[in-house]
Design a protein around this motif. Structure first.
Motif, PDB file in Angstrom:
ATOM      1  N   VAL A  29      25.146   9.767  18.209  1.00 30.91           N
ATOM      2  CA  VAL A  29      25.854  10.686  17.359  1.00 30.91           C
ATOM      3  C   VAL A  29      27.374  10.283  17.463  1.00 30.91           C
ATOM      4  O   VAL A  29      27.829  10.070  18.668  1.00 30.91           O
ATOM      5  CB  VAL A  29      25.647  12.065  17.655  1.00 30.91           C
ATOM      6  N   VAL A  76      15.342  10.745  15.744  1.00 33.54           N
ATOM      7  CA  VAL A  76      16.620  10.399  15.191  1.00 33.54           C
ATOM      8  C   VAL A  76      16.809  10.347  13.591  1.00 33.54           C
ATOM      9  O   VAL A  76      18.006  10.679  13.149  1.00 33.54           O
ATOM     10  CB  VAL A  76      16.792   8.916  15.572  1.00 33.54           C
ATOM     11  N   VAL A  91      24.986  10.447  12.527  1.00 34.01           N
ATOM     12  CA  VAL A  91      24.051   9.770  13.216  1.00 34.01           C
ATOM     13  C   VAL A  91      24.343   8.288  13.138  1.00 34.01           C
ATOM     14  O   VAL A  91      24.153   7.801  11.991  1.00 34.01           O
ATOM     15  CB  VAL A  91      22.628  10.415  13.143  1.00 34.01           C
ATOM     16  N   ASP A 148      19.441  12.862  11.729  1.00 31.18           N
ATOM     17  CA  ASP A 148      20.568  12.542  10.535  1.00 31.18           C
ATOM     18  C   ASP A 148      20.253  13.156   9.381  1.00 31.18           C
ATOM     19  O   ASP A 148      21.502  13.736   8.818  1.00 31.18           O
ATOM     20  CB  ASP A 148      20.023  11.068  10.380  1.00 31.18           C
ATOM     21  N   LEU A 172      24.252  12.809  23.465  1.00 27.93           N
ATOM     22  CA  LEU A 172      24.228  12.123  22.178  1.00 27.93           C
ATOM     23  C   LEU A 172      25.485  11.354  21.748  1.00 27.93           C
ATOM     24  O   LEU A 172      25.313  10.428  21.285  1.00 27.93           O
ATOM     25  CB  LEU A 172      23.864  13.235  21.035  1.00 27.93           C
TER      26      LEU A 172
END
Length: 173
Positions: free
Chosen positions: A91, A59, A100, A63, A85
């Motif tokens: 997201v 994650v 993110v 990002d 996502l």
């Protein structure tokens, strides 16, 4: 002694033994079991699952991929699983494009419940995109694997892992 008397004697002996064992575990006042010095320090540390650590690295790497590159390209490279996502709210699409969400409380609660779906989408995002901001460009999945190879079981808490992962993703470790 009859069979019945031997059985009663055996049961009585077991009961008395249990009472003695329990009384040995209580304090002098007859209350709760006595604390042994250092008991709190010797308690086993928090167990942080490897899947949690791997997800956290993915994650935070995703990002950074979105920050460093073109978020639309990152999502396009992820293919059909990029939709997942978005569905899980890891997201989110805003006015400025994709971002993110690092706050797990903002994710879809089902995303937390059905983590295999979430992890598959993150894995695809890592294998389909590259880490370009450190010394050399490497596939995202290799970047994540390198972290796990070096730091798995190095820390005792989620907080320590998050701090380490942030430094790693920022190329400081």
């Amino acid at each position: 002694m009859s069979h019945r008397e031997r059985r009663a004697t055996a049961l009585l002996t077991a009961a008395v033994s249990s009472c003695l064992a329990l009384s040995a575990c209580t304090s002098e006042e007859g209350g709760a079991p006595a604390e042994t010095p250092g008991a709190a320090e010797s308690a086993s540390p928090e167990v942080v699952p490897r899947t949690w650590v791997e997800r956290e690295v993915r994650v935070r790497t995703l990002d950074r991929m979105m920050t460093e590159g073109d978020p639309q390209e990152v999502m396009d490279n992820t293919g059909d699983l990029g939709e997942r996502l978005l569905e899980t709210r890891i997201v989110q699409e805003g006015d400025d494009g994709y971002v993110v969400e690092l706050d797990k409380d903002e994710w879809d609660p089902d995303a937390v419940t059905f983590t295999t779906r979430l992890d598959a989408a993150l894995a695809e995002a890592m294998s389909a995109n590259e880490v370009t901001w450190c010394e050399e460009t490497v596939p995202g999945d290799e970047f994540v694997r390198s972290y796990l190879d070096e730091y798995w079981e190095a820390f005792d808490s989620e907080e320590e892992y998050v701090e380490s992962i942030e430094a790693y993703v920022d190329c400081r470790s």
